[in-house]
Design a protein around this motif. Structure first.
Motif, PDB file in Angstrom:
ATOM      1  N   ALA A   3      40.328  43.496  45.797  1.00 31.28           N
ATOM      2  CA  ALA A   3      41.110  43.794  47.100  1.00 31.28           C
ATOM      3  C   ALA A   3      42.697  43.723  46.954  1.00 31.28           C
ATOM      4  CB  ALA A   3      40.590  42.945  48.294  1.00 31.28           C
ATOM      5  N   HIS A   4      43.019  43.329  45.532  1.00 27.86           N
ATOM      6  CA  HIS A   4      44.314  43.322  45.024  1.00 27.86           C
ATOM      7  C   HIS A   4      45.003  44.464  44.601  1.00 27.86           C
ATOM      8  CE1 HIS A   4      43.721  38.787  45.152  1.00 27.86           C
ATOM      9  NE2 HIS A   4      42.593  39.269  44.118  1.00 27.86           N
ATOM     10  N   GLN A   5      46.173  44.797  44.858  1.00 29.90           N
ATOM     11  CA  GLN A   5      47.116  45.960  44.683  1.00 29.90           C
ATOM     12  C   GLN A   5      47.158  46.283  43.179  1.00 29.90           C
ATOM     13  OE1 GLN A   5      50.372  46.512  46.834  1.00 29.90           O
ATOM     14  NE2 GLN A   5      50.325  48.811  46.504  1.00 29.90           N
ATOM     15  N   TYR A   6      47.463  44.625  42.251  1.00 27.06           N
ATOM     16  CA  TYR A   6      47.765  44.775  41.176  1.00 27.06           C
ATOM     17  C   TYR A   6      46.698  43.811  40.332  1.00 27.06           C
ATOM     18  CZ  TYR A   6      51.942  46.355  43.094  1.00 27.06           C
ATOM     19  OH  TYR A   6      53.047  46.899  43.692  1.00 27.06           O
ATOM     20  N   ASP A   7      46.786  43.984  39.113  1.00 30.78           N
ATOM     21  CA  ASP A   7      45.924  43.118  38.120  1.00 30.78           C
ATOM     22  C   ASP A   7      46.498  41.792  37.955  1.00 30.78           C
ATOM     23  OD1 ASP A   7      43.937  42.117  36.374  1.00 30.78           O
ATOM     24  OD2 ASP A   7      44.756  43.189  34.935  1.00 30.78           O
ATOM     25  N   HIS A   8      46.058  40.829  38.887  1.00 26.02           N
ATOM     26  CA  HIS A   8      46.610  39.423  38.739  1.00 26.02           C
ATOM     27  C   HIS A   8      45.910  38.495  37.646  1.00 26.02           C
ATOM     28  CE1 HIS A   8      49.246  39.943  42.275  1.00 26.02           C
ATOM     29  NE2 HIS A   8      48.059  40.385  42.699  1.00 26.02           N
ATOM     30  N   GLY A   9      44.851  38.895  37.147  1.00 25.90           N
ATOM     31  CA  GLY A   9      44.192  38.155  36.093  1.00 25.90           C
ATOM     32  C   GLY A   9      43.304  37.221  36.545  1.00 25.90           C
ATOM     33  N   HIS A  10      42.664  37.312  37.729  1.00 23.80           N
ATOM     34  CA  HIS A  10      41.757  36.498  38.147  1.00 23.80           C
ATOM     35  C   HIS A  10      40.351  36.815  37.540  1.00 23.80           C
ATOM     36  CE1 HIS A  10      44.475  35.570  41.520  1.00 23.80           C
ATOM     37  NE2 HIS A  10      44.642  36.837  41.869  1.00 23.80           N
ATOM     38  N   THR A  11      40.133  35.710  36.763  1.00 25.54           N
ATOM     39  CA  THR A  11      38.776  35.707  36.007  1.00 25.54           C
ATOM     40  C   THR A  11      37.945  34.636  35.960  1.00 25.54           C
ATOM     41  OG1 THR A  11      39.695  34.889  34.057  1.00 25.54           O
ATOM     42  CG2 THR A  11      40.068  37.016  34.014  1.00 25.54           C
ATOM     43  N   VAL A  12      36.680  34.627  35.546  1.00 17.66           N
ATOM     44  CA  VAL A  12      36.037  33.531  35.573  1.00 17.66           C
ATOM     45  C   VAL A  12      36.300  32.446  34.930  1.00 17.66           C
ATOM     46  CG1 VAL A  12      33.674  32.693  35.274  1.00 17.66           C
ATOM     47  CG2 VAL A  12      33.837  35.044  36.421  1.00 17.66           C
ATOM     48  N   ALA A  13      36.894  32.786  33.607  1.00 22.51           N
ATOM     49  CA  ALA A  13      37.578  31.774  32.772  1.00 22.51           C
ATOM     50  C   ALA A  13      38.574  31.134  33.452  1.00 22.51           C
ATOM     51  CB  ALA A  13      37.958  32.357  31.326  1.00 22.51           C
ATOM     52  N   GLY A  14      39.477  31.830  34.151  1.00 22.29           N
ATOM     53  CA  GLY A  14      40.726  31.202  34.892  1.00 22.29           C
ATOM     54  C   GLY A  14      40.387  30.486  36.001  1.00 22.29           C
ATOM     55  N   TRP A  55      38.560  28.169  27.182  1.00 20.90           N
ATOM     56  CA  TRP A  55      38.778  28.933  25.861  1.00 20.90           C
ATOM     57  C   TRP A  55      37.130  29.600  25.474  1.00 20.90           C
ATOM     58  CZ3 TRP A  55      38.313  26.536  20.580  1.00 20.90           C
ATOM     59  CH2 TRP A  55      38.794  27.409  19.291  1.00 20.90           C
ATOM     60  N   ALA A  56      36.144  28.695  25.656  1.00 23.39           N
ATOM     61  CA  ALA A  56      34.813  29.497  25.444  1.00 23.39           C
ATOM     62  C   ALA A  56      34.427  30.514  26.260  1.00 23.39           C
ATOM     63  CB  ALA A  56      33.725  28.264  25.596  1.00 23.39           C
ATOM     64  N   LEU A  57      34.625  30.452  27.408  1.00 19.53           N
ATOM     65  CA  LEU A  57      34.416  31.521  28.646  1.00 19.53           C
ATOM     66  C   LEU A  57      35.312  32.761  28.390  1.00 19.53           C
ATOM     67  CD1 LEU A  57      34.240  29.692  32.225  1.00 19.53           C
ATOM     68  CD2 LEU A  57      32.349  30.820  30.761  1.00 19.53           C
ATOM     69  N   HIS A  58      36.651  32.486  27.495  1.00 21.52           N
ATOM     70  CA  HIS A  58      37.415  33.486  27.295  1.00 21.52           C
ATOM     71  C   HIS A  58      36.779  34.437  26.157  1.00 21.52           C
ATOM     72  CE1 HIS A  58      41.212  35.994  26.093  1.00 21.52           C
ATOM     73  NE2 HIS A  58      40.963  35.506  24.705  1.00 21.52           N
ATOM     74  N   GLN A  73      38.371  47.069  35.875  1.00 20.35           N
ATOM     75  CA  GLN A  73      38.165  45.742  35.360  1.00 20.35           C
ATOM     76  C   GLN A  73      38.899  44.922  35.972  1.00 20.35           C
ATOM     77  OE1 GLN A  73      38.863  45.534  31.173  1.00 20.35           O
ATOM     78  NE2 GLN A  73      37.467  47.170  30.690  1.00 20.35           N
ATOM     79  N   TRP A  74      39.523  45.267  37.042  1.00 23.19           N
ATOM     80  CA  TRP A  74      40.464  44.142  37.967  1.00 23.19           C
ATOM     81  C   TRP A  74      39.653  43.117  38.458  1.00 23.19           C
ATOM     82  CZ3 TRP A  74      44.960  47.195  40.788  1.00 23.19           C
ATOM     83  CH2 TRP A  74      45.746  47.833  39.574  1.00 23.19           C
ATOM     84  N   ASP A  75      38.428  43.400  39.155  1.00 23.58           N
ATOM     85  CA  ASP A  75      37.551  42.318  39.739  1.00 23.58           C
ATOM     86  C   ASP A  75      37.240  41.086  38.985  1.00 23.58           C
ATOM     87  OD1 ASP A  75      35.971  41.873  42.160  1.00 23.58           O
ATOM     88  OD2 ASP A  75      34.230  41.678  40.981  1.00 23.58           O
ATOM     89  N   TRP A  76      37.407  40.062  39.456  1.00 25.34           N
ATOM     90  CA  TRP A  76      37.253  38.880  38.627  1.00 25.34           C
ATOM     91  C   TRP A  76      35.713  38.444  37.852  1.00 25.34           C
ATOM     92  CZ3 TRP A  76      34.299  34.328  39.912  1.00 25.34           C
ATOM     93  CH2 TRP A  76      33.770  34.411  41.258  1.00 25.34           C
ATOM     94  N   ARG A  77      34.946  39.158  38.414  1.00 29.81           N
ATOM     95  CA  ARG A  77      33.448  38.900  37.917  1.00 29.81           C
ATOM     96  C   ARG A  77      33.074  40.007  36.967  1.00 29.81           C
ATOM     97  NH1 ARG A  77      32.526  38.856  44.054  1.00 29.81           N
ATOM     98  NH2 ARG A  77      33.311  40.950  43.697  1.00 29.81           N
ATOM     99  N   VAL A  78      34.012  40.903  36.649  1.00 32.60           N
ATOM    100  CA  VAL A  78      33.863  41.793  35.442  1.00 32.60           C
ATOM    101  C   VAL A  78      33.978  41.294  34.048  1.00 32.60           C
ATOM    102  CG1 VAL A  78      34.513  44.324  34.408  1.00 32.60           C
ATOM    103  CG2 VAL A  78      34.396  43.889  37.041  1.00 32.60           C
ATOM    104  N   ARG A  79      33.095  41.445  33.145  1.00 31.37           N
ATOM    105  CA  ARG A  79      33.468  40.926  31.977  1.00 31.37           C
ATOM    106  C   ARG A  79      34.208  41.877  31.053  1.00 31.37           C
ATOM    107  NH1 ARG A  79      28.057  38.145  29.202  1.00 31.37           N
ATOM    108  NH2 ARG A  79      29.524  37.429  27.824  1.00 31.37           N
TER     109      ARG A  79
END
Length: 142
Positions: A3-14, A55-58, A73-79
Protein backbone atom coordinates in the motif's frame (compact mmCIF):
# COMPACT_ATOMS: atom_id res chain seq x y z
CA UNK A 1 1.37 -5.18 -3.79
CA UNK A 2 2.22 -2.89 -0.97
CA UNK A 3 0.00 0.00 0.00
CA UNK A 4 3.08 2.23 0.20
CA UNK A 5 3.89 4.63 -2.58
CA UNK A 6 7.65 4.20 -2.02
CA UNK A 7 9.97 1.39 -0.97
CA UNK A 8 10.38 2.07 2.74
CA UNK A 9 12.30 -1.14 3.37
CA UNK A 10 9.68 -2.84 5.51
CA UNK A 11 10.93 -6.42 5.73
CA UNK A 12 10.44 -9.47 7.93
CA UNK A 13 14.02 -9.04 9.17
CA UNK A 14 13.44 -5.38 9.96
CA UNK A 15 10.16 -5.84 11.84
CA UNK A 16 11.38 -8.89 13.76
CA UNK A 17 14.60 -7.15 14.76
CA UNK A 18 12.68 -4.02 15.76
CA UNK A 19 10.35 -6.03 18.00
CA UNK A 20 13.14 -7.95 19.75
CA UNK A 21 15.38 -4.91 20.23
CA UNK A 22 12.43 -2.86 21.54
CA UNK A 23 11.67 -5.56 24.13
CA UNK A 24 15.36 -5.69 25.08
CA UNK A 25 15.49 -1.92 25.42
CA UNK A 26 12.46 -2.01 27.73
CA UNK A 27 14.11 -4.62 29.97
CA UNK A 28 17.34 -2.61 29.92
CA UNK A 29 15.47 0.58 30.85
CA UNK A 30 13.73 -1.25 33.69
CA UNK A 31 17.13 -2.38 34.94
CA UNK A 32 18.48 1.16 34.82
CA UNK A 33 15.47 2.56 36.68
CA UNK A 34 15.53 -0.12 39.39
CA UNK A 35 19.31 -0.31 39.63
CA UNK A 36 19.27 -4.04 38.87
CA UNK A 37 22.43 -5.29 37.22
CA UNK A 38 20.74 -8.55 36.28
CA UNK A 39 17.97 -6.73 34.37
CA UNK A 40 20.54 -4.59 32.57
CA UNK A 41 22.53 -7.67 31.55
CA UNK A 42 19.39 -9.49 30.39
CA UNK A 43 18.28 -6.40 28.44
CA UNK A 44 21.65 -6.11 26.71
CA UNK A 45 21.50 -9.83 25.92
CA UNK A 46 18.06 -9.45 24.35
CA UNK A 47 19.28 -6.49 22.27
CA UNK A 48 22.27 -8.54 21.08
CA UNK A 49 19.94 -11.45 20.28
CA UNK A 50 17.77 -9.08 18.22
CA UNK A 51 20.77 -7.94 16.21
CA UNK A 52 21.84 -11.52 15.52
CA UNK A 53 18.30 -12.61 14.56
CA UNK A 54 17.98 -9.64 12.19
CA UNK A 55 21.33 -10.48 10.60
CA UNK A 56 20.37 -14.15 10.18
CA UNK A 57 17.02 -13.22 8.61
CA UNK A 58 18.79 -10.78 6.26
CA UNK A 59 21.18 -13.50 5.14
CA UNK A 60 18.32 -15.94 4.48
CA UNK A 61 16.62 -13.45 2.16
CA UNK A 62 14.10 -11.82 4.48
CA UNK A 63 16.03 -8.53 4.52
CA UNK A 64 16.55 -5.87 1.90
CA UNK A 65 19.58 -4.92 -0.18
CA UNK A 66 20.93 -1.39 -0.08
CA UNK A 67 19.12 0.98 -2.40
CA UNK A 68 15.76 0.81 -4.10
CA UNK A 69 14.12 -2.50 -4.94
CA UNK A 70 11.87 -3.26 -7.93
CA UNK A 71 8.23 -2.45 -7.26
CA UNK A 72 7.18 -6.12 -7.20
CA UNK A 73 9.50 -6.64 -4.19
CA UNK A 74 8.13 -3.76 -2.10
CA UNK A 75 5.81 -5.92 -0.02
CA UNK A 76 7.41 -6.85 3.31
CA UNK A 77 6.60 -10.55 2.89
CA UNK A 78 8.65 -10.94 -0.31
CA UNK A 79 12.01 -12.68 -0.02
CA UNK A 80 15.05 -11.16 -1.69
CA UNK A 81 16.13 -13.40 -4.60
CA UNK A 82 19.72 -12.08 -4.60
CA UNK A 83 20.49 -12.71 -0.94
CA UNK A 84 22.37 -15.96 -1.56
CA UNK A 85 25.14 -14.19 -3.49
CA UNK A 86 25.37 -11.30 -1.04
CA UNK A 87 24.47 -7.67 -1.57
CA UNK A 88 27.19 -5.41 -2.97
CA UNK A 89 28.36 -2.93 -0.36
CA UNK A 90 26.50 -4.68 2.47
CA UNK A 91 28.48 -4.97 5.70
CA UNK A 92 26.32 -7.84 6.98
CA UNK A 93 26.90 -9.85 3.82
CA UNK A 94 30.65 -9.13 3.89
CA UNK A 95 30.85 -10.26 7.52
CA UNK A 96 29.18 -13.52 6.46
CA UNK A 97 31.68 -13.96 3.62
CA UNK A 98 29.21 -13.11 0.88
CA UNK A 99 29.24 -10.43 -1.76
CA UNK A 100 32.97 -10.57 -2.37
CA UNK A 101 33.87 -10.49 -6.03
CA UNK A 102 35.69 -13.64 -6.99
CA UNK A 103 38.28 -13.23 -9.72
CA UNK A 104 39.02 -15.93 -12.22
CA UNK A 105 42.43 -16.65 -13.73
CA UNK A 106 41.42 -14.72 -16.86
CA UNK A 107 40.47 -11.63 -14.80
CA UNK A 108 43.44 -11.62 -12.42
CA UNK A 109 46.15 -9.07 -13.17
CA UNK A 110 49.37 -10.31 -14.71
CA UNK A 111 52.31 -10.50 -12.29
CA UNK A 112 54.96 -7.83 -12.68
CA UNK A 113 58.26 -8.99 -14.18
CA UNK A 114 61.05 -9.56 -11.66
CA UNK A 115 63.35 -7.04 -13.36
CA UNK A 116 60.76 -4.25 -13.11
CA UNK A 117 61.71 -3.45 -9.52
CA UNK A 118 65.34 -2.89 -10.48
CA UNK A 119 64.45 -0.42 -13.24
CA UNK A 120 62.33 1.89 -11.06
CA UNK A 121 64.22 5.17 -10.63
CA UNK A 122 64.79 6.20 -7.04
CA UNK A 123 64.92 9.95 -6.46
CA UNK A 124 68.08 11.25 -4.88
CA UNK A 125 68.39 13.74 -2.05
CA UNK A 126 66.75 17.09 -2.68
CA UNK A 127 68.57 20.31 -2.23
CA UNK A 128 65.47 22.08 -0.96
CA UNK A 129 66.44 25.35 -2.62
CA UNK A 130 63.40 27.43 -3.46
CA UNK A 131 60.94 25.02 -1.82
CA UNK A 132 59.84 25.53 1.76
CA UNK A 133 59.92 22.34 3.75
CA UNK A 134 57.64 21.49 6.63
CA UNK A 135 60.07 22.94 9.19
CA UNK A 136 60.92 26.26 7.52
CA UNK A 137 57.44 26.91 6.05
CA UNK A 138 56.65 29.61 8.61
CA UNK A 139 59.89 31.55 8.30
CA UNK A 140 62.95 31.60 10.51
CA UNK A 141 62.75 30.07 13.96
CA UNK A 142 64.00 32.30 16.81
Amino acid sequence: MSAHQYDHGHTVAGWTGFGIVTAGSAVLALGVCTGSGVSRAVGLGIVLLGLLVTWALHLTGWGKPTGRRPREQWDWRVRDPGAGDGHPGCLGCRLAGRGRRRTTAAESPAPAPASASASIPVPGPRSGAGEPGPVDAGGPVR
